[in-house]
Design a protein around this motif. Structure first.
Motif, PDB file in Angstrom:
ATOM      1  N   ARG A  16     -27.681 -14.921  28.760  1.00  0.00           N
ATOM      2  CA  ARG A  16     -28.399 -15.030  27.473  1.00  0.00           C
ATOM      3  C   ARG A  16     -27.825 -14.131  26.377  1.00  0.00           C
ATOM      4  N   ALA A  17     -26.649 -13.595  26.613  1.00  0.00           N
ATOM      5  CA  ALA A  17     -26.035 -12.726  25.604  1.00  0.00           C
ATOM      6  C   ALA A  17     -25.153 -13.508  24.640  1.00  0.00           C
ATOM      7  N   TYR A  18     -24.877 -14.790  24.987  1.00  0.00           N
ATOM      8  CA  TYR A  18     -23.922 -15.567  24.215  1.00  0.00           C
ATOM      9  C   TYR A  18     -24.509 -16.922  23.820  1.00  0.00           C
ATOM     10  N   LYS A  19     -24.051 -17.410  22.676  1.00  0.00           N
ATOM     11  CA  LYS A  19     -24.289 -18.808  22.314  1.00  0.00           C
ATOM     12  C   LYS A  19     -23.219 -19.614  23.038  1.00  0.00           C
ATOM     13  N   VAL A  20     -23.613 -20.568  23.872  1.00  0.00           N
ATOM     14  CA  VAL A  20     -22.644 -21.327  24.677  1.00  0.00           C
ATOM     15  C   VAL A  20     -22.731 -22.804  24.296  1.00  0.00           C
ATOM     16  N   VAL A  21     -21.634 -23.323  23.753  1.00  0.00           N
ATOM     17  CA  VAL A  21     -21.580 -24.714  23.305  1.00  0.00           C
ATOM     18  C   VAL A  21     -20.329 -25.382  23.876  1.00  0.00           C
ATOM     19  N   ALA A  22     -20.229 -26.682  23.682  1.00  0.00           N
ATOM     20  CA  ALA A  22     -19.054 -27.423  24.156  1.00  0.00           C
ATOM     21  C   ALA A  22     -18.438 -28.212  23.015  1.00  0.00           C
ATOM     22  N   LEU A  23     -17.135 -28.375  23.079  1.00  0.00           N
ATOM     23  CA  LEU A  23     -16.368 -29.188  22.136  1.00  0.00           C
ATOM     24  C   LEU A  23     -15.436 -30.061  22.953  1.00  0.00           C
ATOM     25  N   THR A  24     -15.681 -31.366  22.939  1.00  0.00           N
ATOM     26  CA  THR A  24     -14.944 -32.251  23.839  1.00  0.00           C
ATOM     27  C   THR A  24     -14.351 -33.452  23.120  1.00  0.00           C
ATOM     28  N   ASN A  25     -13.139 -33.821  23.529  1.00  0.00           N
ATOM     29  CA  ASN A  25     -12.573 -35.112  23.146  1.00  0.00           C
ATOM     30  C   ASN A  25     -13.098 -36.147  24.132  1.00  0.00           C
ATOM     31  N   TRP A  26     -13.983 -37.018  23.651  1.00  0.00           N
ATOM     32  CA  TRP A  26     -14.619 -37.969  24.558  1.00  0.00           C
ATOM     33  C   TRP A  26     -15.138 -39.151  23.745  1.00  0.00           C
ATOM     34  N   SER A  27     -14.949 -40.336  24.248  1.00  0.00           N
ATOM     35  CA  SER A  27     -15.501 -41.522  23.586  1.00  0.00           C
ATOM     36  C   SER A  27     -17.025 -41.461  23.595  1.00  0.00           C
ATOM     37  N   SER A  28     -17.615 -41.799  22.465  1.00  0.00           N
ATOM     38  CA  SER A  28     -19.090 -41.805  22.397  1.00  0.00           C
ATOM     39  C   SER A  28     -19.678 -42.888  23.288  1.00  0.00           C
ATOM     40  N   GLU A  29     -18.848 -43.869  23.682  1.00  0.00           N
ATOM     41  CA  GLU A  29     -19.333 -44.961  24.538  1.00  0.00           C
ATOM     42  C   GLU A  29     -19.376 -44.569  26.012  1.00  0.00           C
ATOM     43  N   THR A  30     -18.494 -43.670  26.422  1.00  0.00           N
ATOM     44  CA  THR A  30     -18.467 -43.268  27.839  1.00  0.00           C
ATOM     45  C   THR A  30     -19.168 -41.935  28.089  1.00  0.00           C
ATOM     46  N   PHE A  31     -19.378 -41.138  27.034  1.00  0.00           N
ATOM     47  CA  PHE A  31     -19.981 -39.826  27.246  1.00  0.00           C
ATOM     48  C   PHE A  31     -21.383 -39.903  27.865  1.00  0.00           C
ATOM     49  N   PRO A  32     -22.216 -40.895  27.518  1.00  0.00           N
ATOM     50  CA  PRO A  32     -23.531 -40.979  28.170  1.00  0.00           C
ATOM     51  C   PRO A  32     -23.454 -41.105  29.691  1.00  0.00           C
ATOM     52  N   ILE A  33     -22.372 -41.702  30.210  1.00  0.00           N
ATOM     53  CA  ILE A  33     -22.180 -41.810  31.664  1.00  0.00           C
ATOM     54  C   ILE A  33     -22.009 -40.416  32.261  1.00  0.00           C
ATOM     55  N   ALA A  34     -21.199 -39.603  31.598  1.00  0.00           N
ATOM     56  CA  ALA A  34     -20.981 -38.230  32.072  1.00  0.00           C
ATOM     57  C   ALA A  34     -22.275 -37.421  32.002  1.00  0.00           C
ATOM     58  N   LYS A  35     -23.047 -37.610  30.942  1.00  0.00           N
ATOM     59  CA  LYS A  35     -24.297 -36.860  30.789  1.00  0.00           C
ATOM     60  C   LYS A  35     -25.274 -37.158  31.925  1.00  0.00           C
ATOM     61  N   LYS A  36     -25.271 -38.399  32.386  1.00  0.00           N
ATOM     62  CA  LYS A  36     -26.139 -38.769  33.511  1.00  0.00           C
ATOM     63  C   LYS A  36     -25.647 -38.165  34.818  1.00  0.00           C
ATOM     64  N   GLN A  37     -24.328 -38.035  34.934  1.00  0.00           N
ATOM     65  CA  GLN A  37     -23.726 -37.610  36.197  1.00  0.00           C
ATOM     66  C   GLN A  37     -23.712 -36.090  36.380  1.00  0.00           C
ATOM     67  N   PHE A  38     -23.604 -35.344  35.272  1.00  0.00           N
ATOM     68  CA  PHE A  38     -23.420 -33.891  35.372  1.00  0.00           C
ATOM     69  C   PHE A  38     -24.587 -33.176  34.692  1.00  0.00           C
TER      70      PHE A  38
END
Length: 205
Positions: free
Chosen positions: A104-126
């Motif tokens: 909780r000491a850091y702001k943790v975000v992600a920046l990814t090269n990913w198709s908006s059409e396939t990213f929902p699949i990853a969100k469900k899986q991970f």
């Protein structure tokens, strides 16, 4: 040394194992040379990155089939079997991510090269993708790494000062752009190396 306040993770190659070989080595009956030629000349990384920047998958597939009709079946496999290219989580990196989130000491975000059409699949899986304060997805922004624009979107959206942040990515071009914007960087090779380099910023796991 400036105190680190934010950590920006790339996803593919850092937290998630993704590789077209998982589909095409079987498709080419184990012939690695033929597979590599196809990925270097037909369904190339540059072609895939265009979809990461928001180009529609169906249109991209049809464009390529028109250009290389003799490879139609293989071309359609790229996004038709895309989920099979996900090899799973890179567990050592996920453990590091969890530690940083729990700290909780850091702001943790992600920046990814990913198709908006396939990213929902990853969100469900991970499930760990839900841990981030936010994720900037290139396909949703219509731009991608290594262009400066998407880094600036990330910094502005999450109110991150570049000099107090670390960007972690396995792609050297992306690292170079981040450096040009005064963002601290770690060029990811493996989880052990990541943990070791975080110590350089007084981040101990």
């Amino acid at each position: 040394m400036t105190k680190i306040e934010a950590i920006i993770f790339d996803l593919g190659g850092v937290l998630i194992d993704w590789n077209p070989e998982y589909v095409f080595l079987d498709a080419f009956n184990g012939d690695r040379e033929k597979m590599q030629w196809f990925l270097n000349n037909i369904c190339t990384m540059n072609w895939n990155e265009n979809q990461d920047a928001g180009y529609p998958l169906v249109k991209a597939t049809n464009d390529l089939v028109k250009q290389f009709p003799e490879y139609e079946n293989y071309i359609k496999m790229y996004y038709g079997n895309w989920e099979q290219m996900l090899g799973g989580a890179i567990e050592g990196s996920v453990k590091i991510l969890k530690h940083l989130i729990d700290n909780r000491a850091y702001k943790v975000v992600a920046l990814t090269n990913w198709s908006s059409e396939t990213f929902p699949i990853a969100k469900k899986q991970f499930d760990f993708l839900k841990w981030f304060e936010g994720i900037v997805v290139s396909g949703e922004e219509k731009t991608r790494k290594p262009y400066k624009e998407i880094f600036n979107i990330t910094l502005n959206r999450f109110k991150i000062k570049p000099e107090t942040s670390i960007f972690i990515d396995d792609n050297l071009k992306n690292i170079q752009t981040a450096n040009s914007l005064n963002i601290n960087t770690i060029h990811f090779k493996n989880p052990k190396q990541l943990a070791s380099e975080l110590k350089n910023y007084n981040i101990y796991l």
